[in-house]
Write an enzyme that holds these catalytic residues in place. Structure first.
Site, mmCIF file in Angstrom:
data_model
loop_
_atom_site.group_PDB
_atom_site.id
_atom_site.type_symbol
_atom_site.label_atom_id
_atom_site.label_comp_id
_atom_site.label_asym_id
_atom_site.label_seq_id
_atom_site.Cartn_x
_atom_site.Cartn_y
_atom_site.Cartn_z
ATOM 1 N N ARG A 46 0.699 -1.146 -0.011
ATOM 2 C CA ARG A 46 -0.058 0.040 -0.035
ATOM 3 C C ARG A 46 0.834 1.396 -0.036
ATOM 4 N NH1 ARG A 46 -1.503 1.478 4.753
ATOM 5 N NH2 ARG A 46 -1.984 -0.205 5.507
ATOM 6 N N TYR A 98 -17.010 16.499 -14.914
ATOM 7 C CA TYR A 98 -17.218 15.198 -14.976
ATOM 8 C C TYR A 98 -18.424 14.828 -13.836
ATOM 9 C CZ TYR A 98 -17.388 9.943 -13.933
ATOM 10 O OH TYR A 98 -17.728 8.992 -13.638
ATOM 11 N N ASP A 172 -7.581 18.922 -14.146
ATOM 12 C CA ASP A 172 -8.072 17.406 -14.577
ATOM 13 C C ASP A 172 -7.597 17.401 -16.172
ATOM 14 O OD1 ASP A 172 -9.321 15.171 -15.422
ATOM 15 O OD2 ASP A 172 -10.966 15.189 -14.126
ATOM 16 N N LYS A 197 -8.703 6.219 -19.015
ATOM 17 C CA LYS A 197 -9.005 6.833 -20.392
ATOM 18 C C LYS A 197 -7.755 6.813 -21.299
ATOM 19 C CE LYS A 197 -12.794 7.278 -18.163
ATOM 20 N NZ LYS A 197 -12.796 8.096 -17.045
HETATM 21 C C1 LIG Z 1 -12.682 14.287 -16.793
HETATM 22 C C2 LIG Z 1 -12.612 12.946 -15.876
HETATM 23 N N1 LIG Z 1 -12.127 12.916 -14.753
HETATM 24 C C3 LIG Z 1 -12.252 11.985 -13.769
HETATM 25 C C4 LIG Z 1 -12.999 10.891 -14.090
HETATM 26 C C5 LIG Z 1 -12.948 9.811 -13.153
HETATM 27 O O1 LIG Z 1 -12.180 8.614 -13.338
HETATM 28 P P1 LIG Z 1 -12.507 7.132 -13.154
HETATM 29 O O2 LIG Z 1 -13.657 6.486 -13.635
HETATM 30 O O3 LIG Z 1 -10.998 6.665 -13.353
HETATM 31 O O4 LIG Z 1 -12.605 7.100 -11.561
HETATM 32 C C6 LIG Z 1 -13.448 10.796 -15.320
HETATM 33 C C7 LIG Z 1 -14.461 9.289 -15.666
HETATM 34 O O5 LIG Z 1 -14.930 9.578 -16.649
HETATM 35 C C8 LIG Z 1 -13.641 11.888 -16.313
HETATM 36 O O6 LIG Z 1 -14.147 11.791 -17.514
#
Ligand SMILES: Cc1ncc(COP(=O)(O)O)c(C=O)c1O
Length: 377
Positions: A46, A98, A172, A197
């Site tokens: 961890r 998101y 992000d 992604k």
């Molecule tokens: C722009 C963005 N940030 C964060 C996330 C969250 O990521 P995760 O699904 O890997 O938890 C997503 C998920 O679709 C996203 O599109």
């Protein structure tokens, strides 16, 4: 070294024990100690794991940052950043984020005592006006999910860092990836990713990442990573590392395919509005061209006929799969208001129910256009 070289080699020298060219999957929870408290850099997985360490070093190099941390999902990475703050602290966030980020902010962190203001972060005056004496964080997505708006990272950094409350700027960078845009070089303090992604790139792993430059900030985030424990396993780290090796090639093709599909959709009679950062119709194309290397693989469009039309088209493509997520080699289509952004329904962040989001993959672009043509007909 150049990005293409770093994406293959950063943090990944041949394995010193065997010469293995690929970083081994250190599938172990613990490590033998030479004496009590005397270990070889690893004590418990961890806290640290060599496969994860390779991924963290590679992510830091690609973002042009000093320190990378890997998490078990993009949401876990976001959660770690928000745990830096205490009840009473204020966060300014873009009003197109998101859906899961909005859910975390509103359903968990607001009841915990953090306060959030959502602004149109394409307008730096709105960002500036929202800052308060207790603002500790400015949170941006750019391009935003799902409206693909572009926020001025350098402008936001200047505003945040000249404000007396000295908020951190977190970006992000999931949609752009560090190949197209590097927030830390534009003045951000933290870059965040859902590695699920484009960085993983093959729709076979869920993960997240945080990259920062400040050693004290890194220490706090590393403490949270270990204390909370939302860490990825070594197999997942290996998969992201493998994906990163082809990130530059994939992003070039994602962008090239998306540019052609954007051109096709822009003139289609059934499409009321096309949104693509590098299309001439995008209101912020100049800013997009300044801070991004190309437009990326995401396209959003609104159909004439609203929610019903959007649902029918999304259910009619054959090659392009109807699914949440994005950034994989295969093309995906979805209706954000009913799927990824369902948590924003009836909120100020609600998405047009007629909006379709397309994650353009690496198939031959003519096959993708043929599939869309059939579905739109
Ligand atoms: C722009 C963005 N940030 C964060 C996330 C969250 O990521 P995760 O699904 O890997 O938890 C997503 C998920 O679709 C996203 O599109």
């Amino acid at each position: 070294m150049h990005f293409e070289t770093l994406s293959i080699h950063a943090g990944q020298p041949p394995d010193p024990a065997t010469g293995a060219v690929m970083t081994p999957i250190y599938q172990t929870s613990t490590y033998v100690q030479d004496g009590v408290g005397r270990h070889r850099g690893y004590e418990y997985s961890r806290t640290g794991n060599p496969t994860r360490a390779a991924l963290e070093a590679c992510l830091a190099a690609l973002e042009g940052g000093q320190y990378g941390l890997a998490f078990s999902s993009g949401m876990a990475a976001t959660d770690a950043v928000l745990r830096l703050f205490s009840p009473g602290d204020h966060v300014v966030a873009g009003n197109d984020v998101y859906g899961g980020t909005y859910r975390l902010f509103e359903r968990l962190l607001r009841p915990y005592g953090l306060d959030f203001s959502y602004v149109d972060a394409t307008d730096m005056d709105q960002v500036k006006a929202a800052l308060r004496p207790n603002t500790r964080l400015v949170w941006l997505e750019t391009p935003t999910n799902p409206l693909l708006s572009i926020c001025d990272i350098r402008g936001a950094s200047e505003i945040a860092h000249s404000h007396p409350s000295q908020p951190l700027l977190a970006v992000d960078n999931t949609f752009a990836t560090p190949y197209l845009q590097r927030p830390l070089e534009l003045g951000a303090d933290i870059a965040i990713h859902s590695t699920t992604k484009y960085l993983g790139g093959h729709s076979d792993v869920v993960g997240g990442a945080v990259v920062a430059n400040d050693p004290a900030l890194h220490q706090q985030l590393a403490f949270l990573q270990n204390a909370v424990g939302a860490v990825p396993g070594p197999m997942d780290c290996f998969l992201v590392l493998r994906g990163l090796k082809t990130l530059p090639l994939r992003m070039e093709r994602h962008s090239a395919n998306a540019e052609k599909i954007a051109e096709y959709l822009a003139t289609h009679t059934r499409v009321a509005r096309l949104i693509y950062p590098f299309h001439t119709s995008h209101p912020q194309i100049e800013l997009a061209r300044r801070q991004m290397h190309s437009g990326g693989g995401m396209i959003s469009f609104v159909l004439r006929g609203g929610a019903l039309a959007a649902r029918r088209v999304a259910e009619s493509t054959r090659l392009i799969a109807l699914a949440e997520s994005l950034g994989g080699v295969e093309s995906l289509i979805e209706v954000p208001a009913a799927m990824t952004h369902a948590s924003t329904v009836n909120s100020p962040l609600a998405v047009d129910p007629g909006l379709i989001r397309l994650s353009v993959g690496l198939e031959h672009v003519d096959d993708l256009i043929e599939d869309l043509e059939r579905a739109l007909a």
